[in-house]
Scaffold this motif. Structure first.
Motif, short mmCIF file in Angstrom:
data_model
loop_
_atom_site.label_atom_id
_atom_site.label_comp_id
_atom_site.label_asym_id
_atom_site.label_seq_id
_atom_site.Cartn_x
_atom_site.Cartn_y
_atom_site.Cartn_z
N ARG A 180 0.83 -1.20 0.00
CA ARG A 180 0.00 0.00 0.00
C ARG A 180 0.87 1.25 0.00
NH1 ARG A 180 -2.55 -3.46 3.73
NH2 ARG A 180 -4.67 -4.05 3.14
N LEU A 181 0.23 2.35 -0.35
CA LEU A 181 0.85 3.66 -0.25
C LEU A 181 0.15 4.44 0.86
CD1 LEU A 181 1.09 4.71 -4.02
CD2 LEU A 181 2.79 3.52 -2.64
N SER A 182 0.91 5.21 1.60
CA SER A 182 0.32 6.12 2.59
C SER A 182 0.96 7.49 2.40
CB SER A 182 0.54 5.61 4.02
OG SER A 182 1.92 5.58 4.34
N LYS A 183 0.22 8.50 2.75
CA LYS A 183 0.65 9.87 2.50
C LYS A 183 1.95 10.19 3.23
CE LYS A 183 -2.64 12.90 2.58
NZ LYS A 183 -3.64 13.89 3.06
N ALA A 184 2.89 10.79 2.50
CA ALA A 184 4.13 11.29 3.12
C ALA A 184 4.15 12.80 2.99
CB ALA A 184 5.35 10.65 2.46
N LEU A 185 3.20 13.42 3.64
CA LEU A 185 3.09 14.88 3.67
C LEU A 185 3.14 15.32 5.12
CD1 LEU A 185 2.43 17.56 2.11
CD2 LEU A 185 0.03 17.10 2.65
N SER A 186 3.94 16.31 5.42
CA SER A 186 4.10 16.74 6.81
C SER A 186 2.76 17.10 7.44
CB SER A 186 5.04 17.94 6.87
OG SER A 186 5.07 18.49 8.18
N PRO A 187 2.51 16.65 8.67
CA PRO A 187 1.27 17.03 9.36
C PRO A 187 1.11 18.54 9.52
CG PRO A 187 2.35 15.20 10.48
CD PRO A 187 3.31 15.69 9.44
N ALA A 188 2.18 19.28 9.44
CA ALA A 188 2.10 20.73 9.59
C ALA A 188 1.14 21.34 8.56
CB ALA A 188 3.48 21.36 9.47
N PHE A 189 1.05 20.74 7.38
CA PHE A 189 0.19 21.31 6.32
C PHE A 189 -1.26 20.90 6.51
CE2 PHE A 189 4.49 21.15 4.62
CZ PHE A 189 4.64 22.46 4.22
N ASP A 190 -1.52 19.77 7.13
CA ASP A 190 -2.90 19.44 7.49
C ASP A 190 -3.37 20.30 8.65
OD1 ASP A 190 -3.01 17.56 5.52
OD2 ASP A 190 -2.70 15.84 6.83
N LEU A 191 -2.47 20.57 9.57
CA LEU A 191 -2.81 21.39 10.73
C LEU A 191 -2.75 22.88 10.42
CD1 LEU A 191 -0.70 19.41 13.38
CD2 LEU A 191 -3.17 19.27 13.03
N ARG A 192 -2.23 23.21 9.23
CA ARG A 192 -2.00 24.61 8.82
C ARG A 192 -1.12 25.35 9.83
NH1 ARG A 192 -5.21 25.87 4.54
NH2 ARG A 192 -4.91 28.10 4.85
N ASP A 193 -0.20 24.61 10.40
CA ASP A 193 0.76 25.18 11.34
C ASP A 193 2.08 25.36 10.61
OD1 ASP A 193 2.26 25.99 13.47
OD2 ASP A 193 2.19 24.08 14.56
N TYR A 194 2.19 26.45 9.86
CA TYR A 194 3.33 26.64 8.98
C TYR A 194 4.58 27.13 9.70
CZ TYR A 194 -0.54 26.43 5.69
OH TYR A 194 -1.66 26.03 4.99
N THR A 195 4.47 27.36 10.99
CA THR A 195 5.64 27.74 11.79
C THR A 195 5.98 26.65 12.81
OG1 THR A 195 4.24 28.94 13.35
CG2 THR A 195 5.16 30.20 11.51
N SER A 196 5.56 25.43 12.52
CA SER A 196 5.74 24.33 13.46
C SER A 196 7.22 24.05 13.72
CB SER A 196 5.09 23.07 12.90
OG SER A 196 5.39 21.94 13.68
N THR A 197 7.53 23.71 14.95
CA THR A 197 8.87 23.26 15.31
C THR A 197 8.91 21.75 15.52
OG1 THR A 197 8.41 23.69 17.66
CG2 THR A 197 9.47 25.46 16.39
#
Length: 630
Positions: A547-564
């Protein structure tokens, strides 16, 4: 006479438009005579994260500079100080593509229009890594809260050859060019027109180059994502994209992927490797030692264990996992851990018994494999060294030496660190280095087939190369034997083919059989992947657990673009990437040409006005009297 005059005007208009059309045809040939367009050029592009931007870009119309082939570091003064015709576009041979020279060019950017690096046909003798000395130091497990002694590579500098060039910002374009005919034309143009002889000043016309690589995004990820959301038109223009792809995972026995979250009585061992790599230049990232050596070994292990696990299922399910985006702050592994914590994955962290990660296993020096573990979690009574003991026991009687580092040091950069950030899980990272990387070209364009010693005798056809057993394939089989605790000579052929396919020629007959092009777009769209298996008689479908699973940072789902806590890397968009060379006239001649053109324009306007105002007098001779009758 009226009709005759109309006919003459019509003929003049036809001739005028015909001349315009012919000029349009001729413009193309004239353009070819003026410019030499460069092929095989690869740019450095702009990347952004939560705090800043890195990479390169040109102006909107491209950067133009007089060509200067840098012959030595001492020759920099001509570009930065004494050269009479700035700005210069510097041609760098690969040995001069170093941090000291690039920093001098960056700091003197008002006289530098751009840089073109000539990529050699063979790897340089010295090491070169444009990455940092401490990869992913801010997003791994070793923080001030976890253990300050191990934070920021205080104990072990993993990549001592790292010069950090990939993480600098440049105000001018930087391209890589292959050492081919285009490069020879550039060198000859420089020698004929630009090279100073005996201290004399080069005379016009001079050879110049123009590089186009304008980037749409600026400042940081938060800024570019905000601009993405501004919709002033029906088809809004995006300025940047989050870095991401897909993780690939498969299990030795089916796992219900429809019901997410915890699975009762399910215990999984994650066998992991990374898929991605990068270099200073866009889309040149072979990653032979840093990535391919690890995931090819894991792929071969999965294939070799297939029959054994089908005949006698192990006590625990093996979850083969290939992470994407690990170079950029562990995008793939952080996403999988996040999904496990959010009950959005087939299993959760409670189902994870341990992690076995295969890193760089090219065995460059003493043919040893090193078992790296986390000294902090090992102190926890809930975490034991059972996995290490089992691996050491498995290595006995095999032609491989397996050891622990022998002193307290943190884990090397690895996906396992993201699991440890969530909770203390037993795990081991297998590498070919005890402390600092043995990879001299970490995350560079030189970490290629040549460096991994994937080479073939001359005069071999592609099909013969595909089947030729290289020394590197034999080396990786040693690692594979260790993982499986047995000899697996039957896998040597597949390891050879995978190395050839991933490092030398992707479009080969074996890959074409495995991945039909008409089905490639359908992978990952179903809960299970269905592959068409063709035989001489008929084709049929196989239900796969891959299977494939998403490899996208959770920061973009959370819209937390300044995440540390998560990766915030984005890549700028661009419209045109190209380069060309041409001869440029002196500034005085350009101004003279402009002056003459303006003079001709003004003169023509005056003549047109005079002729129009005196038209009755000038064109009255042929006019017939008003009282004429027919």
């Amino acid at each position: 006479q009226i009709f005759r005059a109309a006919w003459q005007i019509r003929q003049l208009l036809m001739c005028f438009f015909l001349s315009l059309s012919l000029a349009g045809v001729g413009c193309n040939s004239v353009e070819k005579k003026i410019y030499v367009h460069l092929n095989n050029t690869v740019p450095c592009v702009r990347l952004l994260n939560a705090t800043h931007q890195i990479g390169c870009q040109s102006s909107l119309s491209g950067n133009v500079g007089v060509l200067h082939v840098l012959e030595s570091e001492e020759n920099l003064d001509w570009v930065l100080k004494t050269g009479p015709n700035p700005p210069y576009l510097v041609i760098l041979e690969s040995p001069l593509f170093t941090r000291p020279i690039m920093m001098k060019l960056k700091n003197g950017s008002s006289r530098v229009a751009g840089v073109a690096v000539v990529a050699p046909n063979a790897n340089p003798p010295k090491g070169f890594s444009p990455h940092t000395t401490c990869p992913n130091e801010n997003t791994g497990v070793y923080t001030e809260e976890y253990d300050p002694a191990f934070a920021h590579c205080n104990v072990t500098m993993w990549n001592p050859l790292g010069n950090g060039l990939s993480y600098e910002e440049y105000d001018f374009p930087i391209f890589s060019m292959k050492d081919d005919n285009d490069t020879q034309i550039i060198r000859q143009c420089y020698l004929d027109h630009n090279r100073a002889v005996n201290g004399s000043t080069p005379q016009y016309p001079l050879c110049a180059m123009q590089l186009y690589s304008h980037m749409s995004a600026v400042t940081d990820t938060a800024t570019c994502m905000r601009r993405n959301d501004i919709n002033f038109s029906i088809s809004p223009e995006m300025v940047c994209d989050p870095l991401g792809d897909y993780n690939v995972w498969a299990s030795t026995r089916p796992i219900n992927n429809t019901a997410k979250g915890h699975k009762m009585f399910e215990s999984v061992v994650i066998a992991a490797a990374r898929l991605d790599s990068r270099s200073f230049f866009f889309d040149i990232a072979p990653g032979a030692e840093s990535g391919v050596s690890g995931f090819v070994t894991l792929l071969a292990a999965a294939q070799a264990l297939r029959n054994a696990t089908q005949e006698a299922q192990p006590n625990r399910t093996i979850l083969y996992t290939f992470f994407q985006g690990e170079t950029f702050d562990y995008i793939g592994s952080s996403r999988m851990v996040y999904d496990m914590q959010s009950n959005q994955f087939a299993v959760d962290l409670d189902n994870v018994h341990s992690v076995l990660e295969i890193g760089q296993v090219g065995l460059r020096a003493d043919s040893k494999l090193w078992l790296h573990s986390d000294p902090v979690s090992m102190k926890n009574s809930s975490v034991n060294n059972e996995l290490i003991v089992n691996l050491q026991t498995a290595s006995r009687g095999l032609n491989v030496s397996v050891e622990e580092p022998g002193f307290s040091q943190p884990l090397p950069p690895s996906s396992f660190q993201r699991f440890l950030r969530a909770r203390p899980i037993p795990g081991v990272v297998i590498e070919d280095h005890q402390s600092a990387f043995t990879n001299r070209f970490y995350e560079s364009m030189y970490d290629n087939a040549e460096y991994l010693n994937v080479s073939y005798p001359t005069n071999m056809t592609p099909e013969e190369q595909l089947e030729f057993v290289t020394e590197t394939a034999k080396v990786l089989i040693v690692s594979l034997n260790f993982l499986l605790s047995r000899s697996v000579l039957f896998s040597l052929c597949k390891v050879t083919r995978m190395l050839y396919g991933f490092l030398v020629r992707t479009n080969n007959s074996w890959f074409q059989q495995l991945i039909p092009s008409d089905l490639a777009s359908h992978l990952g769209k179903l809960g299970h992947t269905f592959l068409k298996i063709s035989t001489q008689r008929e084709g049929y479908c196989v239900r796969s657990t891959v299977r494939l699973s998403k490899a996208l940072s959770p920061a973009f789902d959370l819209r937390d673009y300044t995440s540390t806590n998560f990766s915030t890397w984005t890549e700028s968009r661009w419209k045109s990437i190209k380069g060309r060379i041409f001869l440029v006239a002196s500034h005085d001649l350009e101004m003279l040409t402009l002056g003459v053109g303006v003079g001709v324009l003004i003169t023509s306007l005056i003549l047109t006005y005079v002729i129009s105002s005196k038209a009755d007098m000038l064109f009255s001779a042929g006019r017939e009297p008003a009282n004429a009758t027919y």
